[in-house]
Scaffold this active site. Structure first.
Site, PDB file in Angstrom:
ATOM      1  N   LEU A   1       0.830  -1.190  -0.064  1.00  0.00           N
ATOM      2  CA  LEU A   1       0.020   0.003   0.133  1.00  0.00           C
ATOM      3  C   LEU A   1       0.789   1.307   0.013  1.00  0.00           C
ATOM      4  O   LEU A   1       0.406   2.268   0.620  1.00  0.00           O
ATOM      5  CB  LEU A   1      -0.886  -0.025   1.252  1.00  0.00           C
ATOM      6  CG  LEU A   1      -1.973  -1.084   1.258  1.00  0.00           C
ATOM      7  CD1 LEU A   1      -2.714  -0.968   2.409  1.00  0.00           C
ATOM      8  CD2 LEU A   1      -2.858  -0.982  -0.014  1.00  0.00           C
TER       9      LEU A   1
ATOM     10  N   CYS B   1      -6.339  -6.689   2.236  1.00  0.00           N
ATOM     11  CA  CYS B   1      -4.829  -6.836   1.650  1.00  0.00           C
ATOM     12  C   CYS B   1      -3.879  -7.764   2.534  1.00  0.00           C
ATOM     13  O   CYS B   1      -3.937  -7.346   3.884  1.00  0.00           O
ATOM     14  CB  CYS B   1      -4.255  -5.335   1.610  1.00  0.00           C
ATOM     15  SG  CYS B   1      -2.725  -5.234   1.143  1.00  0.00           S
TER      16      CYS B   1
ATOM     17  N   ASN C   1      -9.626 -10.296  -3.642  1.00  0.00           N
ATOM     18  CA  ASN C   1      -8.658  -9.765  -3.416  1.00  0.00           C
ATOM     19  C   ASN C   1      -7.391 -10.791  -3.857  1.00  0.00           C
ATOM     20  O   ASN C   1      -7.795 -12.070  -3.900  1.00  0.00           O
ATOM     21  CB  ASN C   1      -8.093  -9.178  -2.079  1.00  0.00           C
ATOM     22  CG  ASN C   1      -7.302  -7.966  -2.080  1.00  0.00           C
ATOM     23  OD1 ASN C   1      -6.331  -8.010  -2.906  1.00  0.00           O
ATOM     24  ND2 ASN C   1      -7.511  -7.029  -1.334  1.00  0.00           N
TER      25      ASN C   1
ATOM     26  N   GLY D   1      -3.484 -13.047 -11.081  1.00  0.00           N
ATOM     27  CA  GLY D   1      -3.150 -13.258 -12.518  1.00  0.00           C
ATOM     28  C   GLY D   1      -4.416 -14.422 -12.782  1.00  0.00           C
ATOM     29  O   GLY D   1      -5.195 -15.125 -11.974  1.00  0.00           O
TER      30      GLY D   1
END
Length: 303
Positions: free
Chosen positions: A73, A130, A192, A217
């Site tokens: 971040l 995250c 996420n 991906g």
């Protein structure tokens, strides 16, 4: 041309294609490659209350069919965004959303309040998922209680469209989705990144400075699709699907699984024009199959 408009709560998008936070900068970095106004929305990089340096290098690694990142971040804080970035992007003819992160509930609330004052930012994506920060981040998104607490606090302070980004690093993502829905989330976005790692066998050391990082991906797409489908059957609020979307067919699959809109992430690093190509690809699919509105695809999976 088919009708590509979709709604995420009170937010109306010209089409369902958005770009994922952390993969598209602030949008302006891609202006030489695509017409930004053709996108449904741009979700700018993760923004925190205070300046963050991010994690030490190395913090990115290529993997089979994907990549690991542990950027952590990195950003200059919400005040810098308001003073320097927002004036440059506010007149671009698409919706800009801010991905909001924090180390505490109070951080999330304070950042959301500052963003709420910006007329041309109609929504935030609350990042409680995250995996690349030591404090806050994914910790808020891995239990119903902590996820509910942060969403409840932000909802009380933030009047615009609130999208909550969910972590796949949980036993049952539908429980978290129901918890944030109950506290007033207008939508959820998922997934996420998955927690992963890479090892340099010659050096016998981790590739990333943080040892683990977020895997994204094409390799994560089957997991992301499954979680979107499960969540679609668990909540009544809209879902924004992401995770391994590399082309228009991938995007359509997410819509069929239950997403109302999608985000393009890692694919932006492979082809900076991919988001615009996906808009065209969805339109072509609708025309070819005589479907008048993209909304008809959401949850249209035939079992």
């Amino acid at each position: 041309m088919a009708d590509l408009k979709v709604n995420i709560g009170a937010l109306s998008l010209k089409n369902p294609v958005m770009t994922a936070s952390g993969t598209f900068g602030y949008g302006e970095e891609f202006a030489d490659f695509i017409d930004l106004s053709r996108l449904g929305g741009i979700i700018v990089k993760g923004t925190t209350l205070h300046h963050r340096e991010g994690n030490p290098y190395p913090r990115m690694a290529e993997t089979p069919a994907g990549m690991l990142n542990a950027v952590g971040l990195q950003n200059k804080g919400v005040d810098y965004f308001i003073e320097h970035i927002y004036p440059r992007i506010k007149e671009i003819d698409t919706h800009f959303l801010v991905n909001v992160s924090g180390a505490s509930v109070e951080d999330y609330v304070a950042t959301a309040e500052k963003i709420a004052a910006l007329d041309r930012i109609p929504a935030i994506e609350l990042n409680i998922s995250c995996p690349n920060v030591k404090e806050g981040g994914m910790a808020f998104g891995t239990s119903c209680q902590s996820a509910a607490a942060v969403v409840r606090a932000v909802r009380a302070a933030y009047p615009k469209t609130l999208i909550v980004k969910l972590s796949p690093n949980v036993t049952d993502i539908t429980e978290i989705a129901r918890a944030v829905e109950a506290e007033g989330a207008d939508a959820v976005s998922l997934i996420n990144t998955l927690l992963g790692m890479a090892i340099d066998a010659q050096r016998r050391r981790p590739v990333l400075s943080t040892v683990t990082g977020g895997l994204s991906g094409a390799c994560v797409k089957p997991i992301a699709l499954r979680m979107v489908w499960q969540t679609y059957h668990a909540v009544k609020i809209p879902i924004v699907g992401l995770g391994g979307i590399m082309n228009a067919t991938d995007a359509i699959e997410f819509l069929l699984a239950g997403a109302s809109a999608i985000e393009v992430g890692t694919a932006n690093f492979v082809d900076p024009q991919i988001s615009e190509k996906i808009v065209d690809g969805i339109d072509e699919y609708l025309e070819k199959n005589h479907i008048s509105s993209v909304k008809e695809l959401t949850g249209g999976l035939i079992l």
